[in-house]
Motif scaffolding. Structure first.
Motif, PDB file in Angstrom:
ATOM      1  N   GLU A  27       0.828  -1.209   0.000  1.00 53.93           N
ATOM      2  CA  GLU A  27       0.000   0.000   0.000  1.00 53.93           C
ATOM      3  C   GLU A  27       0.869   1.268   0.000  1.00 53.93           C
ATOM      4  O   GLU A  27       0.622   2.201  -0.767  1.00 53.93           O
ATOM      5  CB  GLU A  27      -0.888  -0.039   1.249  1.00 53.93           C
ATOM      6  CG  GLU A  27      -1.847   1.084   1.401  1.00 53.93           C
ATOM      7  CD  GLU A  27      -2.686   0.929   2.669  1.00 53.93           C
ATOM      8  OE1 GLU A  27      -3.559   1.788   2.847  1.00 53.93           O
ATOM      9  OE2 GLU A  27      -2.462  -0.005   3.471  1.00 53.93           O
ATOM     10  N   VAL A  28       1.898   1.291   0.843  1.00 58.49           N
ATOM     11  CA  VAL A  28       2.795   2.450   0.919  1.00 58.49           C
ATOM     12  C   VAL A  28       3.553   2.622  -0.387  1.00 58.49           C
ATOM     13  O   VAL A  28       3.637   3.719  -0.935  1.00 58.49           O
ATOM     14  CB  VAL A  28       3.764   2.316   2.116  1.00 58.49           C
ATOM     15  CG1 VAL A  28       4.828   3.404   2.083  1.00 58.49           C
ATOM     16  CG2 VAL A  28       3.004   2.344   3.434  1.00 58.49           C
ATOM     17  N   ARG A  29       4.079   1.533  -0.898  1.00 61.73           N
ATOM     18  CA  ARG A  29       4.843   1.594  -2.152  1.00 61.73           C
ATOM     19  C   ARG A  29       3.964   2.101  -3.296  1.00 61.73           C
ATOM     20  O   ARG A  29       4.371   2.975  -4.062  1.00 61.73           O
ATOM     21  CB  ARG A  29       5.416   0.231  -2.506  1.00 61.73           C
ATOM     22  CG  ARG A  29       6.240   0.254  -3.788  1.00 61.73           C
ATOM     23  CD  ARG A  29       6.612  -1.129  -4.220  1.00 61.73           C
ATOM     24  NE  ARG A  29       7.469  -1.748  -3.229  1.00 61.73           N
ATOM     25  CZ  ARG A  29       8.597  -2.367  -3.513  1.00 61.73           C
ATOM     26  NH1 ARG A  29       8.995  -2.460  -4.759  1.00 61.73           N
ATOM     27  NH2 ARG A  29       9.307  -2.913  -2.570  1.00 61.73           N
ATOM     28  N   GLN A  30       2.761   1.575  -3.418  1.00 64.49           N
ATOM     29  CA  GLN A  30       1.864   2.001  -4.494  1.00 64.49           C
ATOM     30  C   GLN A  30       1.489   3.474  -4.353  1.00 64.49           C
ATOM     31  O   GLN A  30       1.456   4.208  -5.335  1.00 64.49           O
ATOM     32  CB  GLN A  30       0.612   1.126  -4.521  1.00 64.49           C
ATOM     33  CG  GLN A  30       0.878  -0.263  -5.025  1.00 64.49           C
ATOM     34  CD  GLN A  30      -0.337  -1.173  -4.902  1.00 64.49           C
ATOM     35  OE1 GLN A  30      -1.445  -0.732  -4.609  1.00 64.49           O
ATOM     36  NE2 GLN A  30      -0.128  -2.460  -5.120  1.00 64.49           N
ATOM     37  N   PHE A  31       1.198   3.902  -3.132  1.00 68.79           N
ATOM     38  CA  PHE A  31       0.829   5.298  -2.932  1.00 68.79           C
ATOM     39  C   PHE A  31       1.985   6.225  -3.304  1.00 68.79           C
ATOM     40  O   PHE A  31       1.804   7.187  -4.051  1.00 68.79           O
ATOM     41  CB  PHE A  31       0.382   5.561  -1.492  1.00 68.79           C
ATOM     42  CG  PHE A  31       0.079   7.005  -1.263  1.00 68.79           C
ATOM     43  CD1 PHE A  31      -1.090   7.569  -1.740  1.00 68.79           C
ATOM     44  CD2 PHE A  31       0.990   7.820  -0.612  1.00 68.79           C
ATOM     45  CE1 PHE A  31      -1.361   8.917  -1.576  1.00 68.79           C
ATOM     46  CE2 PHE A  31       0.729   9.169  -0.434  1.00 68.79           C
ATOM     47  CZ  PHE A  31      -0.442   9.718  -0.909  1.00 68.79           C
ATOM     48  N   LEU A  32       3.174   5.939  -2.777  1.00 68.59           N
ATOM     49  CA  LEU A  32       4.321   6.799  -3.072  1.00 68.59           C
ATOM     50  C   LEU A  32       4.669   6.774  -4.557  1.00 68.59           C
ATOM     51  O   LEU A  32       5.006   7.803  -5.141  1.00 68.59           O
ATOM     52  CB  LEU A  32       5.524   6.409  -2.213  1.00 68.59           C
ATOM     53  CG  LEU A  32       5.365   6.680  -0.712  1.00 68.59           C
ATOM     54  CD1 LEU A  32       6.564   6.131   0.055  1.00 68.59           C
ATOM     55  CD2 LEU A  32       5.160   8.154  -0.434  1.00 68.59           C
TER      56      LEU A  32
END
Length: 146
Positions: A23-28
């Motif tokens: 989730e963090v990787r996709q958002f960033l």
């Protein structure tokens, strides 16, 4: 808010919680292209490390430009909740560039505003989450409360 004439760089590592890593990787990653189009953005890069950490590298024309970026709705919302996404405090750095940025005038080692040498600072570490150069101060305050 301070106005700085010399470019501002931010760089550091974020260690997402394993269950939130995708989730963090996709958002960033979704922020890369829109951020590169923002007024005042000179560089914006996201790197994935083999150990699961994410490395961000940003360069902004001024502190005002960076502040405006941090206030954009999707980013400000994410930053307000950041402690829930990370295993530890970000290991971040915030510096005024002392080498001339391509196309910028000025002497190496001098701030364009003050004419004085400017150093950087490091934040992060084993202490509870606190002001990180990758994050605005209000996120650090929220992390201390959490």
């Amino acid at each position: 808010m301070t106005t700085t004439q010399a470019p501002i760089s931010l760089y550091g590592f974020l260690r997402p919680r394993p269950e939130r890593a995708d989730e963090v990787r996709q958002f960033l990653a979704s922020l890369v292209e829109p951020t590169r189009r923002e007024e005042g953005n000179l560089e914006y890069h996201l790197h994935a490390q083999d150990d699961g950490r994410l490395f961000l590298y940003e360069v902004w024309r001024s502190q005002e430009d960076l502040d405006r970026h941090n206030a954009t709705p999707p980013l400000s919302d994410f930053l307000a909740q950041l402690p829930a996404f990370l295993e530890e405090a970000p290991d971040g750095y915030f510096d005024t560039m002392i080498s001339p940025y391509p196309g910028e005038a000025g002497e190496p080692g001098e701030s364009a505003e003050s004419g004085e040498a400017s150093g950087g600072s490091k934040t992060g570490g084993a202490a509870p989450p606190h002001a990180s150069t990758v994050l605005p101060e209000r996120v650090a305050r929220a992390a201390r409360v959490a």
